[in-house]
Motif scaffolding. Structure first.
Motif, PDB file in Angstrom:
ATOM      1  N   LYS A 136      32.064   0.556  -6.850  1.00 45.10           N
ATOM      2  CA  LYS A 136      31.540   1.104  -5.425  1.00 45.10           C
ATOM      3  C   LYS A 136      32.527   0.502  -4.349  1.00 45.10           C
ATOM      4  N   LYS A 137      32.803  -0.650  -4.246  1.00 41.06           N
ATOM      5  CA  LYS A 137      33.813  -1.019  -3.273  1.00 41.06           C
ATOM      6  C   LYS A 137      35.117  -0.571  -3.447  1.00 41.06           C
ATOM      7  N   GLN A 138      35.728  -0.363  -4.798  1.00 39.89           N
ATOM      8  CA  GLN A 138      36.983   0.140  -4.990  1.00 39.89           C
ATOM      9  C   GLN A 138      36.952   1.777  -4.678  1.00 39.89           C
ATOM     10  N   LEU A 139      35.615   2.456  -4.869  1.00 39.55           N
ATOM     11  CA  LEU A 139      35.810   4.026  -4.672  1.00 39.55           C
ATOM     12  C   LEU A 139      35.828   4.084  -2.952  1.00 39.55           C
ATOM     13  N   ILE A 140      35.278   3.316  -2.566  1.00 33.01           N
ATOM     14  CA  ILE A 140      35.250   3.331  -0.824  1.00 33.01           C
ATOM     15  C   ILE A 140      36.507   3.187  -0.514  1.00 33.01           C
ATOM     16  N   ALA A 141      37.199   2.133  -0.768  1.00 33.69           N
ATOM     17  CA  ALA A 141      38.538   1.817  -0.456  1.00 33.69           C
ATOM     18  C   ALA A 141      39.613   3.052  -1.039  1.00 33.69           C
ATOM     19  N   MET A 142      39.353   3.599  -2.011  1.00 35.54           N
ATOM     20  CA  MET A 142      40.110   4.678  -2.276  1.00 35.54           C
ATOM     21  C   MET A 142      39.776   5.918  -1.398  1.00 35.54           C
ATOM     22  N   LEU A 143      38.510   6.056  -1.061  1.00 40.09           N
ATOM     23  CA  LEU A 143      38.243   7.229   0.075  1.00 40.09           C
ATOM     24  C   LEU A 143      38.884   6.966   1.270  1.00 40.09           C
ATOM     25  N   MET A 144      38.554   5.643   1.820  1.00 39.67           N
ATOM     26  CA  MET A 144      39.276   5.258   3.089  1.00 39.67           C
ATOM     27  C   MET A 144      40.710   5.198   3.151  1.00 39.67           C
ATOM     28  N   SER A 145      41.302   4.940   2.358  1.00 38.83           N
ATOM     29  CA  SER A 145      42.839   5.299   2.115  1.00 38.83           C
ATOM     30  C   SER A 145      43.385   6.589   2.004  1.00 38.83           C
ATOM     31  N   ALA A 146      42.574   7.577   1.385  1.00 40.46           N
ATOM     32  CA  ALA A 146      42.656   9.161   1.421  1.00 40.46           C
ATOM     33  C   ALA A 146      42.380   9.490   2.932  1.00 40.46           C
ATOM     34  N   ILE A 147      41.408   9.037   3.532  1.00 40.91           N
ATOM     35  CA  ILE A 147      41.287   9.499   4.964  1.00 40.91           C
ATOM     36  C   ILE A 147      42.130   8.924   6.001  1.00 40.91           C
ATOM     37  N   ASN A 148      42.361   7.644   5.671  1.00 38.94           N
ATOM     38  CA  ASN A 148      43.419   7.045   6.789  1.00 38.94           C
ATOM     39  C   ASN A 148      44.883   7.227   6.495  1.00 38.94           C
ATOM     40  N   GLY A 149      45.295   7.859   5.545  1.00 39.60           N
ATOM     41  CA  GLY A 149      46.746   8.106   5.454  1.00 39.60           C
ATOM     42  C   GLY A 149      47.242   9.218   6.219  1.00 39.60           C
ATOM     43  N   PRO A 150      46.638  10.316   6.341  1.00 36.63           N
ATOM     44  CA  PRO A 150      46.957  11.497   7.308  1.00 36.63           C
ATOM     45  C   PRO A 150      46.726  11.077   9.021  1.00 36.63           C
ATOM     46  N   ALA A 151      45.644  10.097   9.027  1.00 35.80           N
ATOM     47  CA  ALA A 151      45.472   9.759  10.454  1.00 35.80           C
ATOM     48  C   ALA A 151      46.577   8.838  10.688  1.00 35.80           C
ATOM     49  N   GLN A 152      47.173   7.880   9.900  1.00 40.07           N
ATOM     50  CA  GLN A 152      48.148   6.888  10.305  1.00 40.07           C
ATOM     51  C   GLN A 152      49.595   7.946  10.365  1.00 40.07           C
ATOM     52  N   LYS A 153      49.775   9.120   9.764  1.00 36.00           N
ATOM     53  CA  LYS A 153      51.011   9.832   9.944  1.00 36.00           C
ATOM     54  C   LYS A 153      50.751  10.474  11.459  1.00 36.00           C
ATOM     55  N   LEU A 154      49.550  10.903  11.729  1.00 31.11           N
ATOM     56  CA  LEU A 154      49.517  11.480  12.927  1.00 31.11           C
ATOM     57  C   LEU A 154      49.733  10.662  13.932  1.00 31.11           C
ATOM     58  N   ALA A 155      49.350   9.409  13.998  1.00 25.12           N
ATOM     59  CA  ALA A 155      49.253   8.455  14.962  1.00 25.12           C
ATOM     60  C   ALA A 155      50.556   8.275  15.196  1.00 25.12           C
ATOM     61  N   ALA A 156      51.595   8.056  14.038  1.00 27.36           N
ATOM     62  CA  ALA A 156      52.906   7.709  14.081  1.00 27.36           C
ATOM     63  C   ALA A 156      53.917   8.842  14.546  1.00 27.36           C
ATOM     64  N   THR A 157      53.442  10.113  14.407  1.00 24.90           N
ATOM     65  CA  THR A 157      54.291  11.117  15.005  1.00 24.90           C
ATOM     66  C   THR A 157      53.956  11.147  16.551  1.00 24.90           C
ATOM     67  N   LEU A 158      52.740  10.957  16.904  1.00 27.12           N
ATOM     68  CA  LEU A 158      52.406  10.995  18.313  1.00 27.12           C
ATOM     69  C   LEU A 158      53.261   9.837  19.068  1.00 27.12           C
ATOM     70  N   GLN A 159      53.096   8.770  18.343  1.00 23.58           N
ATOM     71  CA  GLN A 159      53.780   7.676  18.764  1.00 23.58           C
ATOM     72  C   GLN A 159      55.249   7.650  19.018  1.00 23.58           C
ATOM     73  N   ALA A 160      55.852   8.223  18.118  1.00 21.35           N
ATOM     74  CA  ALA A 160      57.379   8.826  18.250  1.00 21.35           C
ATOM     75  C   ALA A 160      57.708   9.514  19.147  1.00 21.35           C
ATOM     76  N   TYR A 161      56.924  10.473  19.550  1.00 13.69           N
ATOM     77  CA  TYR A 161      57.014  11.572  20.331  1.00 13.69           C
ATOM     78  C   TYR A 161      57.033  10.887  21.833  1.00 13.69           C
ATOM     79  N   VAL A 162      55.867  10.028  22.131  1.00 17.93           N
ATOM     80  CA  VAL A 162      55.856   9.319  23.178  1.00 17.93           C
ATOM     81  C   VAL A 162      56.870   8.237  23.577  1.00 17.93           C
ATOM     82  N   ASP A 163      57.471   7.630  22.374  1.00 12.84           N
ATOM     83  CA  ASP A 163      58.733   6.961  22.299  1.00 12.84           C
ATOM     84  C   ASP A 163      59.915   7.531  22.908  1.00 12.84           C
ATOM     85  N   LYS A 164      60.190   8.835  22.397  1.00  9.99           N
ATOM     86  CA  LYS A 164      61.124   9.698  22.758  1.00  9.99           C
ATOM     87  C   LYS A 164      61.103  10.087  24.172  1.00  9.99           C
ATOM     88  N   LEU A 165      60.006  10.550  24.553  1.00  7.60           N
ATOM     89  CA  LEU A 165      59.866  10.865  26.035  1.00  7.60           C
ATOM     90  C   LEU A 165      60.261   9.541  26.919  1.00  7.60           C
TER      91      LEU A 165
END
Length: 184
Positions: A136-165
């Motif tokens: 159960k704990k492994q499945l939750i970790a797998m789900l959280m990493s699947a959800i967390n991956g795109p969110a991290q990419k979006l945050a990194a893209t927004l941060q890169a845009y802010v840094d550029k500005l």
């Protein structure tokens, strides 16, 4: 069906009550035949199970049968014959089953008879299949990493845009803001 005398001896009544108390703390049970194992092997197995919030106990079959019947669980009686140890499982039954089946590789004298998991009776083949699934704990970790991956990419893209500005200064932000309404 358990043999129940009309008048039980106090020692037997106390043993049944103790078995009921111990078994009542758990919801999942794996029944194993421990015949042929050494004391050292059983001790090692108990230690491994303890790490996963489980414990291995040998309870006299008739006492266990009566205790299970009083807990409204008559289905497990088929596994309470011969030398039987009960792995009482806390949370993840598949983690404890995995430990048992891994232990069988080193000590083939141990055999899994069946299990009672999440109010369902499992035969040996079904509990072995369950042992191969992630916990159960492994499945939750797998789900959280699947959800967390795109969110991290979006945050990194927004941060890169802010840094550029910030790097280009406030003058670069004004033309970008003016260009957006003109495009519509």
């Amino acid at each position: 069906m358990a043999i129940k005398a009309k008048k039980l001896q106090p020692a037997k009544t106390a043993a049944i009550e103790e078995a009921k108390k111990v078994l009542g703390e758990y919801n999942n049970f794996i029944f194993v035949d421990y015949r042929g194992l050494t004391v050292e092997q059983i001790t090692k197995l108990r230690g491994s199970l303890r790490e996963k919030d489980s414990q291995l106990k040998v309870i006299k079959n008739n006492f266990a049968r009566v205790a299970f019947e009083e807990m409204n669980n008559k289905e497990v009686a088929q596994y309470l014959s011969g030398p039987t140890a009960i792995a009482m499982v806390g949370e993840d039954a598949n983690e404890s089953a995995k430990i048992l089946f891994d232990f069988i590789k080193d000590a083939p004298a141990l055999s899994v008879k069946g299990a009672w998991v999440d109010n369902e009776l499992y035969d040996a083949a079904k509990i072995e299949a369950l042992s191969k699934l992630p916990g159960k704990k492994q499945l939750i970790a797998m789900l959280m990493s699947a959800i967390n991956g795109p969110a991290q990419k979006l945050a990194a893209t927004l941060q890169a845009y802010v840094d550029k500005l910030e790097k280009e200064g406030p003058a670069a932000a004004a033309p970008a803001a003016e260009a957006a309404p003109a495009a519509e």
